[in-house]
Design an enzyme around this catalytic site. Structure first.
Site, PDB file in Angstrom:
ATOM      1  N   CYS A 177      -0.127  -5.100 -16.058  1.00 35.74           N
ATOM      2  CA  CYS A 177      -0.396  -4.011 -14.920  1.00 35.74           C
ATOM      3  C   CYS A 177       0.173  -4.369 -13.694  1.00 35.74           C
ATOM      4  O   CYS A 177      -0.125  -3.561 -12.720  1.00 35.74           O
ATOM      5  CB  CYS A 177      -1.995  -3.690 -14.895  1.00 35.74           C
ATOM      6  N   HIS A 201       0.707  -1.336  -0.121  1.00 38.27           N
ATOM      7  CA  HIS A 201       0.084   0.041  -0.067  1.00 38.27           C
ATOM      8  C   HIS A 201       0.977   1.113  -0.012  1.00 38.27           C
ATOM      9  O   HIS A 201       0.754   2.121  -0.887  1.00 38.27           O
ATOM     10  CB  HIS A 201      -1.020  -0.119   1.189  1.00 38.27           C
TER      11      HIS A 201
HETATM   12  C1  PEP Z   1      -0.583  -8.005  -9.949  1.00 35.75           C
HETATM   13  O1  PEP Z   1      -1.198  -8.997  -9.173  1.00 35.75           O
HETATM   14  O2  PEP Z   1       0.304  -7.586 -10.739  1.00 35.75           O
HETATM   15  C2  PEP Z   1      -1.736  -6.599  -9.760  1.00 35.75           C
HETATM   16  C3  PEP Z   1      -1.539  -5.812 -10.397  1.00 35.75           C
HETATM   17  O3  PEP Z   1      -2.577  -6.912  -8.723  1.00 35.75           O
HETATM   18  P1  PEP Z   1      -2.542  -6.448  -7.277  1.00 35.75           P
HETATM   19  O4  PEP Z   1      -1.208  -5.808  -7.016  1.00 35.75           O
HETATM   20  O5  PEP Z   1      -3.648  -5.307  -7.018  1.00 35.75           O
HETATM   21  O6  PEP Z   1      -2.597  -7.808  -6.755  1.00 35.75           O
END
Ligand code: PEP
Ligand code: MG
Length: 755
Positions: free
Chosen positions: A707, A398
């Protein structure tokens, strides 16, 4: 006079003709070849509403509560109807039609565009939706002009002005009417090298209308011309599969395959290049700064369609923000602690040790927050802070995500900061190197993230691979949009939900379903609005149970040994459809409001069954999967290995969530510092899963993206562009470097293919 000719307009006629009209007029008056046209002035709009007496009714119709979506819709409809139903004065009709008549032989095709006078305000949304109508003929011209006037009162524009308290009667709108150029060839030109600022003119060119080049649907030819000698240094001829043309029957712009004999042919002759270079030098001299120009060739003539300064040339020679290790050594004293450089920049300030939420009041402007781990409630204090240090957490925690989005330097995972640093002690943190030192850095050596210091609207390099941005907190939307990213590749909604301070179940119990849906709408809308019409991929909820446990109502969360392997993502959504359905309701309402740039993404799917079940819920919520863009995250090896079946389930896109894909492939908990050294997103096994998935998606016509955090790393960018990924979504601070990295790799690929 209702209209003025572009030849008579100058740059400072902004109030008369709006931003677009003024810049076209300035080019015309500088003697540059701009397609002929005129502007229906802002004053014409103003007298239309005042002389007809509709102004009071209009402004009171749009004076509504912007958070009430039904009222907003009704306001837009009332304003639109009022403008469209009120007759245009006869003298104005005649003047516009006369001017049109002088443009061609009676049946000229023109482009009609709104040009708002408030465009120069920091936020163009004040000025309403920028309406553009192409291929307009005499028959529809007057209606189109009125449509442009009415575009000042789209739902989005009313929402925005009301929210910011900007008076509706302070915005006027002009309308530019310009002859369409049926370009045989078109493209862009930079009068200096956009990355290095070198004395070179760079031209990109493709067949047909400019849309194909500007939207990146075609790889254009690339020419580099020396400004000193005028010699063409390199001419890289691309394989140009598609072109945009105007359909002769319907007048619509359509995509066509490039005829075989032209696919590999060079677009620009030496003579045309010479002419472009000549015009490029003229326009740069006129504005006294390097320019980024859109141009077109029609009937042997080169026309200039638009010119803007190249704002990326800063001469600071910055490296990759994502991985830079450059910069002066920071702080006076020795390094007292090290952690991960999670958000770039150097900052000095008084440390504020925050162990409880009620300590947040003590965090003043310019302090450095030192805490075990940040939580959603800390965001207002994080905004005030000059820097952030945490004991725990990695690059995807976070603290790391939020500080990058806020543009606040941060060092995370330092181990012992809350015990080693004393409250009130002055420290300097370096968010690139991940160091914490005693003492203060001189003001001039402190540094905001590189991107922050850049101009607001950078010209992005033209790339076939789209470069998007990740957003987790709606407040970061403006900063994110200012990067020039092609859209949002991941908008997380966890932050919007966690800041409610209650689990969704508890919040709904106390406030009702409607209030919960409204919270999601309001957060997503802030981002969708800022980026409109660029696409925004919004993910359904994916918070692990340990994050919910901290909230009111969290005592009812299941206790799990490893929440990362537990009850989260789509598995929770499908298991608890009452909450999931409300998220989908929020999406449907956003579509109804006109946010057709929103896309739906499902997290942590394993197989086609997950996808088909989620799709069924989407249909039940009133979302047509054939009309909307939707897709999934690829975060488990199962999803990567089963990608063909996921494609058969109808997804439009697959986005690699490498934060999770890495942990599940290597069996390395992303939140466990004891195995942090084993966490490697570039591990050959992770890359193999990604590479194979991209290949299958290409066969199946499914778009691919990344992402996860790794999308901001240059090695991953190189790998993905080589493999043919459709888009890359990076952190705000890394977008610009990723754009340039993508450009470099694409240029190399083009060169390799012709060698
Ligand atoms: C990921 O898992 O790469 C992602 C973008 O999702 P999060 O970091 O929110 O789990
Ligand atoms: Mg994930």
């Amino acid at each position: 006079m209702a209209v003025v000719w572009l030849d008579d307009v100058r740059a400072d006629d902004l109030d008369l003709v709006g931003g677009k009209g003024a810049s076209l007029g300035e080019l015309t008056s500088a003697g540059l070849p701009v397609p002929p046209g005129f502007v229906v002035t802002a004053g014409t709009y103003r007298s239309f509403i005042e002389d007809s007496g509709i102004d009071d009714e209009l402004f009171s119709a749009v004076d509504v509560d912007h958070e009430d979506s039904a009222a907003l819709k009704a306001a837009h409809e009332a304003a639109h109807e009022l403008i469209m139903e009120t007759p245009m004065p006869e003298s104005v009709r005649e003047e516009i039609l006369d001017a049109y008549g002088s443009l061609g032989e009676g049946d000229a095709f023109v482009a009609v565009r709104s040009s708002a006078t408030a465009e120069d305000l920091p936020d163009a949304s004040f000025a309403g939706q920028q309406e553009t109508f192409l291929n307009v003929t005499e028959e529809a011209l007057l209606e189109r002009v009125k449509e442009c006037w009415a575009s000042l009162f789209s739902e989005r524009a009313i929402y925005y002005r009301n929210r910011k308290g900007f008076p509706h009667d302070k915005v006027d709108i002009a309308v530019v009417v310009q002859q369409m150029v049926d370009s045989e060839k078109s493209g862009v030109m930079f009068t200096r090298h956009p990355s290095t600022g070198d004395e070179q003119i760079i031209v990109e060119a493709a067949w047909g209308l400019g849309e194909a080049v500007v939207s990146g649907t075609v790889s254009p030819d690339n020419y580099v011309v020396s400004r000193e000698t005028g010699e063409v240094e390199t001419a890289t001829i691309a394989d140009k599969k598609m072109m945009c043309i105007r359909d002769e029957e319907t007048g619509e712009t359509v995509d066509r395959e490039v005829p075989n004999e032209k696919r590999h042919a060079r677009v620009l002759s030496d003579a045309e290049l010479d002419r472009l270079v000549e015009l490029g030098e003229l326009v740069e001299d006129h504005y006294e700064t390097p320019q980024d120009v859109e141009w077109a060739v029609y009937d042997g003539e080169v026309y200039m369609l638009q010119s803007r300064p190249i704002t990326t040339i800063s001469g600071d020679g910055e490296g990759s923000a994502a991985e830079t290790t450059s910069g002066s050594s920071s702080g006076n004293g020795d390094v007292m602690l090290r952690g991960l450089g999670a958000s770039p920049g150097i900052a000095s300030g008084r440390a504020r040790i925050v162990t409880k939420l009620d300590h947040l009041d003590q965090v003043g402007e310019g302090d450095i927050i030192v805490t075990e781990m940040t939580m959603p409630d800390m965001v207002p204090a994080m905004k005030r802070a000059a820097g952030i240090v945490t004991d725990e957490g990695g690059m995807t925690s976070h603290a790391a995500i939020v500080s990058r989005e806020l543009g606040v330097p941060a060092v995370v995972g330092s181990g012992d900061a809350t015990k080693t640093i004393s409250d009130g002690e002055v420290i300097t943190i370096d968010g690139d190197k991940g160091t914490i030192r005693e003492g203060e850095e001189p003001e001039e050596k402190q540094r905001q993230p590189v991107e922050e210091a850049r101009p607001k609207t950078p010209v992005k390099p033209m790339t076939a691979t789209e470069v998007k941005v990740n957003v987790s907190i709606p407040e970061a939307a403006e900063r994110a949009a200012a990067t020039g990213a092609d859209g949002v590749g991941l908008l997380r909604i966890e932050h919007m939900v966690l800041t409610l301070g209650k689990t969704p179940e508890r919040y709904i119990e106390q406030n009702g379903e409607r209030a919960y849906v409204d919270e999601i709408i309001s957060g997503v809308r802030e981002v969708a609005e800022e980026f409109y019409p660029r696409p925004v991929r919004v993910r359904t909820l994916d918070a692990p149970t340990d994050e919910f446990r901290q909230l009111e109502g969290g005592e009812n969360e299941p206790r799990e040994h490893n929440p990362m392997l537990g009850y989260r993502g789509i598995r929770r959504g499908l298991d608890n459809p009452n909450i999931f359905r409300l998220e989908l309701d929020a999406f449907r309402r956003l579509f109804d409001m006109g946010y057709d740039n929103v896309e739906v993404m499902f997290p942590l799917v394993n197989d086609a069954e997950d996808v088909l079940r989620a799709k069924e819920h989407m249909i039940e919520a009133g979302i047509d999967p054939d009309k909307r863009e939707w897709g999934v995250m690829i975060e488990t090896p199962a999803a990567a290995l089963g990608i063909r079946e996921l494609a058969d389930a109808g997804i439009d896109f697959a986005s690699f969530g490498t934060n999770d894909l890495t942990q599940y492939t290597l069996a390395v908990d992303r939140n466990n510092e004891h195995v942090a050294g084993l966490y490697d997103e570039l591990h050959p096994a992770v890359l193999k899963l990604i590479g194979d998935t991209i290949e299958t998606c290409r066969e199946e016509g499914v778009k691919t993206s990344i992402c996860g955090q790794a999308g901001s790393k240059s090695k991953m960018v190189q790998f993905l562009v080589d493999e043919g990924v459709s888009s890359i979504s990076a952190n705000i601070d890394a977008v610009r470097d990723v754009q340039h990295e993508v450009k470099r790799v694409e240029q190399r690929l083009i060169l390799d293919s012709v060698r």
